[in-house]
Design a protein around this motif. Sequence first.
Motif, PDB file in Angstrom:
ATOM      1  N   GLU A   1      33.681  57.926  44.989  1.00 55.79           N
ATOM      2  CA  GLU A   1      34.461  58.524  43.900  1.00 55.79           C
ATOM      3  C   GLU A   1      33.597  58.693  42.650  1.00 55.79           C
ATOM      4  O   GLU A   1      33.694  59.703  41.949  1.00 55.79           O
ATOM      5  CB  GLU A   1      35.679  57.654  43.596  1.00 55.79           C
ATOM      6  N   PHE A   2      32.729  57.724  42.390  1.00 55.74           N
ATOM      7  CA  PHE A   2      31.819  57.793  41.255  1.00 55.74           C
ATOM      8  C   PHE A   2      30.887  58.995  41.375  1.00 55.74           C
ATOM      9  O   PHE A   2      30.698  59.750  40.424  1.00 55.74           O
ATOM     10  CB  PHE A   2      31.008  56.494  41.163  1.00 55.74           C
ATOM     11  N   GLY A   3      30.322  59.201  42.564  1.00 47.81           N
ATOM     12  CA  GLY A   3      29.433  60.328  42.786  1.00 47.81           C
ATOM     13  C   GLY A   3      30.125  61.659  42.553  1.00 47.81           C
ATOM     14  O   GLY A   3      29.565  62.570  41.935  1.00 47.81           O
ATOM     15  N   ARG A   4      31.346  61.787  43.050  1.00 52.75           N
ATOM     16  CA  ARG A   4      32.109  63.022  42.843  1.00 52.75           C
ATOM     17  C   ARG A   4      32.363  63.270  41.365  1.00 52.75           C
ATOM     18  O   ARG A   4      32.246  64.400  40.879  1.00 52.75           O
ATOM     19  CB  ARG A   4      33.438  62.959  43.588  1.00 52.75           C
ATOM     20  N   ASN A   5      32.713  62.214  40.624  1.00 52.14           N
ATOM     21  CA  ASN A   5      33.012  62.363  39.203  1.00 52.14           C
ATOM     22  C   ASN A   5      31.766  62.680  38.385  1.00 52.14           C
ATOM     23  O   ASN A   5      31.835  63.445  37.420  1.00 52.14           O
ATOM     24  CB  ASN A   5      33.701  61.110  38.660  1.00 52.14           C
TER      25      ASN A   5
ATOM     26  N   LYS B   1      35.907  62.462  32.659  1.00 49.26           N
ATOM     27  CA  LYS B   1      35.800  62.629  31.211  1.00 49.26           C
ATOM     28  C   LYS B   1      35.357  61.341  30.515  1.00 49.26           C
ATOM     29  O   LYS B   1      34.970  61.370  29.355  1.00 49.26           O
ATOM     30  CB  LYS B   1      37.133  63.100  30.634  1.00 49.26           C
ATOM     31  N   ASP B   2      35.401  60.217  31.216  1.00 48.54           N
ATOM     32  CA  ASP B   2      34.986  58.926  30.659  1.00 48.54           C
ATOM     33  C   ASP B   2      33.484  58.755  30.899  1.00 48.54           C
ATOM     34  O   ASP B   2      33.053  58.017  31.773  1.00 48.54           O
ATOM     35  CB  ASP B   2      35.787  57.813  31.314  1.00 48.54           C
ATOM     36  N   THR B   3      32.683  59.430  30.078  1.00 46.30           N
ATOM     37  CA  THR B   3      31.243  59.456  30.310  1.00 46.30           C
ATOM     38  C   THR B   3      30.573  58.116  30.047  1.00 46.30           C
ATOM     39  O   THR B   3      29.535  57.829  30.633  1.00 46.30           O
ATOM     40  CB  THR B   3      30.572  60.545  29.467  1.00 46.30           C
ATOM     41  N   GLU B   4      31.139  57.284  29.197  1.00 44.50           N
ATOM     42  CA  GLU B   4      30.519  55.979  28.922  1.00 44.50           C
ATOM     43  C   GLU B   4      30.524  55.106  30.173  1.00 44.50           C
ATOM     44  O   GLU B   4      29.545  54.430  30.462  1.00 44.50           O
ATOM     45  CB  GLU B   4      31.236  55.281  27.765  1.00 44.50           C
ATOM     46  N   ASN B   5      31.618  55.106  30.909  1.00 42.76           N
ATOM     47  CA  ASN B   5      31.672  54.337  32.157  1.00 42.76           C
ATOM     48  C   ASN B   5      30.763  54.941  33.204  1.00 42.76           C
ATOM     49  O   ASN B   5      30.171  54.230  34.010  1.00 42.76           O
ATOM     50  CB  ASN B   5      33.102  54.283  32.696  1.00 42.76           C
ATOM     51  N   LEU B   6      30.632  56.255  33.220  1.00 44.05           N
ATOM     52  CA  LEU B   6      29.778  56.905  34.214  1.00 44.05           C
ATOM     53  C   LEU B   6      28.304  56.653  33.917  1.00 44.05           C
ATOM     54  O   LEU B   6      27.514  56.414  34.825  1.00 44.05           O
ATOM     55  CB  LEU B   6      30.061  58.410  34.261  1.00 44.05           C
ATOM     56  N   LYS B   7      27.918  56.692  32.641  1.00 43.92           N
ATOM     57  CA  LYS B   7      26.518  56.470  32.262  1.00 43.92           C
ATOM     58  C   LYS B   7      26.043  55.070  32.628  1.00 43.92           C
ATOM     59  O   LYS B   7      24.863  54.842  32.837  1.00 43.92           O
ATOM     60  CB  LYS B   7      26.332  56.671  30.760  1.00 43.92           C
ATOM     61  N   ARG B   8      26.963  54.155  32.732  1.00 47.17           N
ATOM     62  CA  ARG B   8      26.636  52.769  33.046  1.00 47.17           C
ATOM     63  C   ARG B   8      25.932  52.634  34.395  1.00 47.17           C
ATOM     64  O   ARG B   8      25.137  51.728  34.614  1.00 47.17           O
ATOM     65  CB  ARG B   8      27.944  51.982  33.030  1.00 47.17           C
ATOM     66  N   PHE B   9      26.245  53.555  35.323  1.00 46.67           N
ATOM     67  CA  PHE B   9      25.697  53.477  36.674  1.00 46.67           C
ATOM     68  C   PHE B   9      24.686  54.579  36.959  1.00 46.67           C
ATOM     69  O   PHE B   9      24.452  54.934  38.108  1.00 46.67           O
ATOM     70  CB  PHE B   9      26.832  53.510  37.697  1.00 46.67           C
TER      71      PHE B   9
ATOM     72  N   MET C   1      18.875  31.447  53.097  1.00 47.21           N
ATOM     73  CA  MET C   1      18.916  32.108  51.823  1.00 47.21           C
ATOM     74  C   MET C   1      20.346  32.416  51.430  1.00 47.21           C
ATOM     75  O   MET C   1      21.152  32.794  52.247  1.00 47.21           O
ATOM     76  CB  MET C   1      18.129  33.421  51.904  1.00 47.21           C
ATOM     77  N   LYS C   2      20.619  32.271  50.174  1.00 51.86           N
ATOM     78  CA  LYS C   2      21.962  32.519  49.674  1.00 51.86           C
ATOM     79  C   LYS C   2      22.130  34.002  49.355  1.00 51.86           C
ATOM     80  O   LYS C   2      21.269  34.634  48.758  1.00 51.86           O
ATOM     81  CB  LYS C   2      22.175  31.690  48.412  1.00 51.86           C
ATOM     82  N   SER C   3      23.252  34.558  49.761  1.00 52.46           N
ATOM     83  CA  SER C   3      23.530  35.971  49.508  1.00 52.46           C
ATOM     84  C   SER C   3      24.053  36.140  48.080  1.00 52.46           C
ATOM     85  O   SER C   3      24.947  35.415  47.641  1.00 52.46           O
ATOM     86  CB  SER C   3      24.573  36.477  50.504  1.00 52.46           C
ATOM     87  N   LEU C   4      23.454  37.074  47.372  1.00 53.22           N
ATOM     88  CA  LEU C   4      23.883  37.359  46.008  1.00 53.22           C
ATOM     89  C   LEU C   4      24.651  38.673  45.988  1.00 53.22           C
ATOM     90  O   LEU C   4      24.126  39.714  45.631  1.00 53.22           O
ATOM     91  CB  LEU C   4      22.670  37.450  45.069  1.00 53.22           C
ATOM     92  N   SER C   5      25.898  38.627  46.414  1.00 49.47           N
ATOM     93  CA  SER C   5      26.676  39.860  46.458  1.00 49.47           C
ATOM     94  C   SER C   5      27.273  40.128  45.081  1.00 49.47           C
ATOM     95  O   SER C   5      27.782  39.235  44.413  1.00 49.47           O
ATOM     96  CB  SER C   5      27.787  39.770  47.493  1.00 49.47           C
ATOM     97  N   LYS C   6      27.186  41.376  44.667  1.00 53.61           N
ATOM     98  CA  LYS C   6      27.747  41.778  43.389  1.00 53.61           C
ATOM     99  C   LYS C   6      29.202  42.155  43.591  1.00 53.61           C
ATOM    100  O   LYS C   6      29.600  42.587  44.659  1.00 53.61           O
ATOM    101  CB  LYS C   6      26.995  42.989  42.840  1.00 53.61           C
ATOM    102  N   GLN C   7      29.968  42.010  42.560  1.00 49.82           N
ATOM    103  CA  GLN C   7      31.355  42.420  42.594  1.00 49.82           C
ATOM    104  C   GLN C   7      31.456  43.836  42.046  1.00 49.82           C
ATOM    105  O   GLN C   7      30.786  44.189  41.089  1.00 49.82           O
ATOM    106  CB  GLN C   7      32.212  41.473  41.745  1.00 49.82           C
ATOM    107  N   CYS C   8      32.301  44.636  42.641  1.00 45.08           N
ATOM    108  CA  CYS C   8      32.505  46.005  42.188  1.00 45.08           C
ATOM    109  C   CYS C   8      33.113  45.980  40.789  1.00 45.08           C
ATOM    110  O   CYS C   8      34.124  45.318  40.554  1.00 45.08           O
ATOM    111  CB  CYS C   8      33.413  46.754  43.158  1.00 45.08           C
ATOM    112  N   PHE C   9      32.496  46.680  39.859  1.00 44.27           N
ATOM    113  CA  PHE C   9      32.951  46.707  38.475  1.00 44.27           C
ATOM    114  C   PHE C   9      34.371  47.252  38.371  1.00 44.27           C
ATOM    115  O   PHE C   9      35.203  46.722  37.644  1.00 44.27           O
ATOM    116  CB  PHE C   9      31.999  47.559  37.624  1.00 44.27           C
ATOM    117  N   PHE C  10      34.662  48.312  39.101  1.00 47.85           N
ATOM    118  CA  PHE C  10      35.971  48.950  38.998  1.00 47.85           C
ATOM    119  C   PHE C  10      37.056  48.127  39.676  1.00 47.85           C
ATOM    120  O   PHE C  10      38.199  48.110  39.225  1.00 47.85           O
ATOM    121  CB  PHE C  10      35.915  50.361  39.576  1.00 47.85           C
TER     122      PHE C  10
END
Length: 72
Positions: free
Chosen positions: A51-55, A21-29, A1-10
């Motif tokens: 870092e995302f969780g803390r923010n 304070k950048d709520t649009e980027n936070l709402k994305r996840f 099976m082929k691994s479908l690894s996602k790339q980190c957006f950031f």
Amino acid sequence: MKSLSKQCFFCTSNIQALDYKDTENLKRFLDPLSRILPKRRSGLCAGHQREFGRNVKKARALGLLPYRPLAK
């Protein structure tokens, strides 16, 4: 099976530091119930996930993001 690894957006967007304070980027996840998506679904690397969780928690404490969805 082929691994479908996602790339980190950031990492791929070359964003060095997340900002609560950048709520649009936070709402994305966040899911529709305003819960933080797990790393396997969001595709974030471990460092950015922490870092995302803390923010998100900081933005919720300041009232920028809801703790849960608004009632209709």
